[in-house]
Every structure is written in C-alpha cells, then in structure tokens.
Scaffold this active site. Sequence first.
Site, PDB file in Angstrom:
ATOM      1  CB  THR A 190      -0.703   0.324   1.550  1.00  0.00           C
ATOM      2  OG1 THR A 190      -0.439  -0.573   2.541  1.00  0.00           O
ATOM      3  CG2 THR A 190      -1.966  -0.849   1.395  1.00  0.00           C
ATOM      4  CE  LYS A 209       0.754  -3.298   2.955  1.00  0.00           C
ATOM      5  NZ  LYS A 209      -0.362  -2.452   3.895  1.00  0.00           N
ATOM      6  CB  THR A 234      -3.165  -2.749   7.239  1.00  0.00           C
ATOM      7  OG1 THR A 234      -4.018  -2.333   7.939  1.00  0.00           O
ATOM      8  CG2 THR A 234      -3.036  -4.113   6.008  1.00  0.00           C
ATOM      9  CD  GLU A 255       2.016   5.521   6.347  1.00  0.00           C
ATOM     10  OE1 GLU A 255       0.870   4.626   6.150  1.00  0.00           O
ATOM     11  OE2 GLU A 255       1.263   5.545   7.518  1.00  0.00           O
ATOM     12  CG  ASN A 285      -0.828   8.417   8.091  1.00  0.00           C
ATOM     13  OD1 ASN A 285      -1.228   7.693   7.156  1.00  0.00           O
ATOM     14  ND2 ASN A 285       0.467   8.737   8.243  1.00  0.00           N
TER      15      ASN A 285
END
Lengths: 410, 410
Positions: A153, A180, A195, A276, A405
């Site tokens: 993602t 991932k 996730t 991230e 985000n």
Amino acid sequence: MKMVEIIDGGVTTPQGFKAAGVHSGVKYRSLDLGLLYSEVPASAFVGYTSNNVKAAPVQVMMKENSEKLSAVVVNSGNANALTGRRGIEDALEMKRAVASALNLDPLEVGVMSTGLIGRFLDMHKIRYGISRAAGALDSGREADGLIAQAIMTTDTIKKECAARVRLQDGTLVYIGAISKGSGMIEPHMKVLHGTTLSLITTDATLSPKFRETWQSILDDSMNMVSVDGDQSTNDTCILMANGKANGKCADDDPEFIDALRTVMTRIARTIAKDGEGATKLIEVQVTGADTKDEARKVVKTIINSPLVKAAIFGSDPNYGRIMMAVGNSGCKFSLDDVRLTIKGGDMEVPILDSGAPIFQEERAVEVVRMAMDNKEVTIMVDLGVGKESATGWGCDLTYDYVRINAEYAS
Amino acid sequence: MKMVEIIDGGVTTPQGFKAAGVHSGVKYRSLDLGLLYSEVPASAFVGYTSNNVKAAPVQVMMKENSEKLSAVVVNSGNANALTGRRGIEDALEMKRAVASALNLDPLEVGVMSTGLIGRFLDMHKIRYGISRAAGALDSGREADGLIAQAIMTTDTIKKECAARVRLQDGTLVYIGAISKGSGMIEPHMKVLHGTTLSLITTDATLSPKFRETWQSILDDSMNMVSVDGDQSTNDTCILMANGKANGKCADDDPEFIDALRTVMTRIARTIAKDGEGATKLIEVQVTGADTKDEARKVVKTIINSPLVKAAIFGSDPNYGRIMMAVGNSGCKFSLDDVRLTIKGGDMEVPILDSGAPIFQEERAVEVVRMAMDNKEVTIMVDLGVGKESATGWGCDLTYDYVRINAEYAS
C-alpha cells in the site's frame, strides 16, 4: 558453516510454491491482487490482529480456522474492513473464486485484504483479478516480486526475505517470506484467535504442535514492530509449511526455529525501516527488566513516543524524552540504577550516571547528536532490576508521515 | 441568572492573591520565572504526574505533602528533571529562597519547573529571578498576565481563565486559573501521591476533605487532555484556597464544584487547542460505555491515534481510522450497535449503519470532509453497551508538531 543462510529469494523459493501478482483495477494503476499457491495442502499457522474491529477477511478466516491451506489470495487498495455483512460475503466470495479457479475446497483458501477502511470491495474487479492471477501462477524470482508488489500500500520497498537451513536430520529446507506494512502498524497478532500482511512459505514439515513456537516467534518479531502505535483491523501473518523437502517434522528443530526467527526478524525490521515517511530505523533494546512483559512494555513505550520519534528525526539530543517514556511504561526500576546508551554508526554514547545525564555542556551533547545522525539508531536501556530483555523496532516521526496520512483517503 | 459566570481574570482575581513574572536568564529573552503568593496560608490541593520518572520539584513536593501553601514558584526553560541529587537540592533551594524573601516557612512554598529535561538548573539565575519576583508581586490583570507568560514553554497563547460564583450561603467567590502546556501532554495526575503546570486560586474556603472532589474534577478535565500521549515528568496542578471571601466551607457546594469544573474544563480545552503545532481542537465524546474507565479508554485511544490526528489535520474523511482506534481500545461493544458521528461547524454527520459506513460514494464522503474542515471537530461514539460516558480533548498532528519536536533541545 553457519546453519542459517540468508539467500536471495521470496515466497516461491521453497519447493512446491507458486505465486502471481496482477492488476485487478481496485487500484488505479499498480498491482493490487496477489495469489500464493502450494502444490500440496500446507500446514497453516496464522496470526491475526487483536483489534476488536476485525476486517471481514480476518473474521472469515478465524471462524473457519483451517489447519491446511493450499492457496492465499490478497488484495490491496481496499481493506474490506468496517463493511458489515456485505464485507463477509465478499471475503467468502474471494475464497470461492480462488477455489473454483484452482480446483480446491474453499476451506483450503486463505484471504487477506489491505487498504482503505470502510468501503465495499468492487467484486467485479476482484473476480477478474483472481481469474488472471490463477492463470499467471509461476515460481521464481519474477513471480516472487510480482506478489510482493501486489500486496503493497504505502510501502516504498518490497519486503522479501528467504533463508536456507540444514535441519538436524540433514534435510535442506527453505523459508521464504513477503510482507507489506508501512502505516497503522503496531501488530499484536495472536495465533489462536497484523495492517501488516505477511506470507511465509517453507518446504519443511510442521505439525499443529508448532503453534506455540509460532506465537513466540511472532511475539519477538512482528509483534515488536510499531510505526505509529495503531494496530490495524487487518493484520494477518500466514506461515505455510508444505513438507515438500521431505524432512522429518521440524517442530523442535533448533536450526529451523532459528532460521524462521531470523527471517521474521528481518521482515520486522524492514517494516519498521519502511514505516510511513520514515528516514531512520530505531531499534530499542531493553535489558535488566523484572519480567519479559515489562521489558516489552518499555520497548513499546519508547518506540511509540512521538516526542522520542521526532527528536530522532531531527537528531535532536533530547534524551530526557527517552527517560520520560521509560517512566511512562509503568515498569519497575530505580532511576539511579538505569543505564541509557544511544548507538548510531560507530558511536556508542552512555548517557546517564546515577539518575542524571553525564553531559551538561552543549559541546558534549554534540556527541549524542552525532550518534543520532545515522540511518539506524539504537537505544539501549538497562533497567538494572532483573534479567529479562526485549528488542523492538520503530521509525522516526517525519513531515512525510504527516503528509501521507493527512491525504490518504483523498 | 446562571450561578457560574466566566469573567475576564486570572490568578490574582480571587481576593488575597498576588503574582509576578520575571526574566531570570534561564531562557534567552522571555519571561521564565513566576511567583504566586497568598496573603494568608491557603489550603493546598495538588495533583502530580504519575510518570515513574518524576522531576525533582515533584519529588520534593510529594515528600513534604504540605496541606497549606502560601506561595508557589515556577520556572520555565528547564524542567529540573533527570537531575539526580543535585536536582533535589536545587528544588529545595528554590523553596528556601522564596521563603526567605517572603518571610515564610519553606514548607509553605510550592515549586514547579518546566522545560528541557536532563540539565541542571543555573541556580545563580534562579536566585536572582526569585528575588526580583518577590519584589514585583502585585495583583491585577497585568500581574496575572506576567505570571501566565513566565510559565510558558512552546505554548503560543497564554492560558488564563476566571469565574465568579455565588455559593449556597450567599457568598460570592472567585476562581482564577493559569496553565501552560503544549507538548508532552497526556497527564494522569494523581492527588495523593500532571508537563502541564496549572495554578488555580480561589478565595473560597475548602477543607482537606475536598481532595476527592478535586481528583474527580482533575480526572474529567486535565487528565482527559492528550496532545501526544506522552505524560510528562513534571505535570503539576495546584489549587490554592485561601478563604478570603469568608464564606462557609465550599467542599460540597454544588455551585462551587460546578464553577471549578467549568474553569478546569476550559483550561483543559485551551491546552489541547494550543497543542504543539495544532491547527484544530478535537473533542471526543464517548457514550454508551459499560464503565467509566472503558469510556475514558476509548476517548484516549482515539485522541492519541496519530492516524486519526493526521486525518483530521488534512480534513481527510478517513473515518475507518476512528473505528480502528475504537477497536484497539480493548473495550466491549458490538460493531453492529456502534454509532459514530462527526461534527464540525454546523454539520453533524452520522457515519455508521449496522457496522458499515453509510457513505460509499466519493461525493457523499465530501460531507464528512466538510465537517472535518473546521477549527473544532467533534467525534461522537456511542458504543451502545451501557450508560457511562467520557469526554476528552486533543489536537491534530501537523507538520509543525514534527518541526517543533525535531529541534526542541537544539
């Protein structure tokens, strides 16, 4: 020779596994549907998120609790979470579509989803993707790469790892892994009931008894990663052992366990490193704790502190924040006995002496900044209470984390 | 007329209080030392951080546990935390210096510090500051403003509030409050044993029995604020009641309790609103919980989620993240019964219906974005289980939060 050898490889490196990654249309352009297949039914060991809001695929798999899996389908771009009954139907339909394409029982098919929460899947696209993927199944590095890409993602790098290990009975077995995960990451996956999605394959033979060892490996690897302290609705980690290497049962084989632990730890570190917006990997090592749980709690409180994370982003030698986090963990220690060390590159800088920092002068503090100014920063805390320890991985808090985000759903 | 009236005022608004704010030199330029004084010894109610790494001033005050305080000295720029024995000596010395300047017993002097953790105080500067402040004590709006400024660190706005209330016995009493706090904010202040520092003054009369009510007010106000989930080493909140209004004991006076609660809630909201880098205030209201503790836990999990905070910063209608946080709270609920509403400006948007979002189309989701695009965003979660509720305050996660905290010590 060292028994465990890390090799270039992926999920199809162990014998008898095939994979595919295709574009189904859920995402605008990139690969978004992956399929993993084992020629023979594989013993399955699964860890699921302990978030009480569980995505539909997680609910479906937990309910069926299959001991053997022959295939796993994964879509990215849509988490099929917070989708009510229709979501459950869609997850079941994904299993049926794979089963029919590969001539399997739907119970033998695992399902995972990742992506945006709170939207229904476009099953037209998913069905199309599954039929394409079933026709594209292959083994080798290209197939490995395609499935690894299809499950990504906000990940910026493919997360693959493989190892080769010789069991005590002389059998050579392989372990392959893809994963991932970049945001919404603080898995607490439980085997019996992240996730991050991970698929681990091996041609070793494992029995259901391996479950406990699997939980302990998950606890020390994936469950010690935190990017943002937010546990996902979708975290799932599946280990498939198809026994194609024809070795003895490897449940208690120390070499196998060591190899699996090595692979899982590498995957865990890669997830943290690719958190991230991350520019740095933070490893936290806590020793001298009274209990294992307390050691883990201190690790987690440090790697989840936005203040610690932002300080490391800026190489800001604000080590007081690390001690603030230690204090917030609620664990037992006496400040006078705590030792704190910051390590980065070639530098290893002790910080505390009897509850107060060694450095008081601005120039001396510069060495701390230099240690922090590295791609990998290690924080070592010795609580000086007991003998338990834990290690965990996180990343710095950056402008890019905020950017990613603040505009994810848009 | 409503009994509680919010008025323009500060800590010297209640009778018998004086204050000063001066520049001692700990900070480069701005005011950095505040002094509050009551003409008569005031009943003192204190709440301290429950972080196990407690700053020296907190340790000193907890040990002495004075029931009466006549003065409180506060310095900013240096937290006197993680400073070992020397820190304790320095905190004691601050008390002695105030006592000698004002002719008090050192036990009657409270002390608080805020700023960088892990550096020794420059006592030369502090002593100079105390002597200047003692000479500058005054009442009135100017003095209120100076002390409010002197205790600020990364705060961008002065946090002051005052109220007037008529007790049941007819006495008119005043409450004044100042506070600072912008980062490292998730206080869990305990009365018997929060870096937000707050000073609350009142000319009402209170007995030691008021302690329990004080804890419950703290729990519903200051302890429900979280900017970053990081509880400070220094959080302290002091209420001084000097009885100068000559009313009856107000321990159980509902009007007084309501007024104090109103003032504390306003202060709590202001801290959240002025969270480091914040552009929006987030209020989270949880209802229908099984227990008060569960309600509070859901509030905290939502306001501490970096993903929720970043989404609100970007007005990104990613409400799935709110439900992810609800699920992570570990609280009891059935997803089918949960109601989620997002409120901003004039808009109040219901999100869920039987466990799935009402909105699936991009255009419909726009209304959520519009609600989120306000300076104050309210998230309402009805768990549908029981009757308990809780409200808390936080702020969005922005680029500025990262900037401020990546270069704090530097």
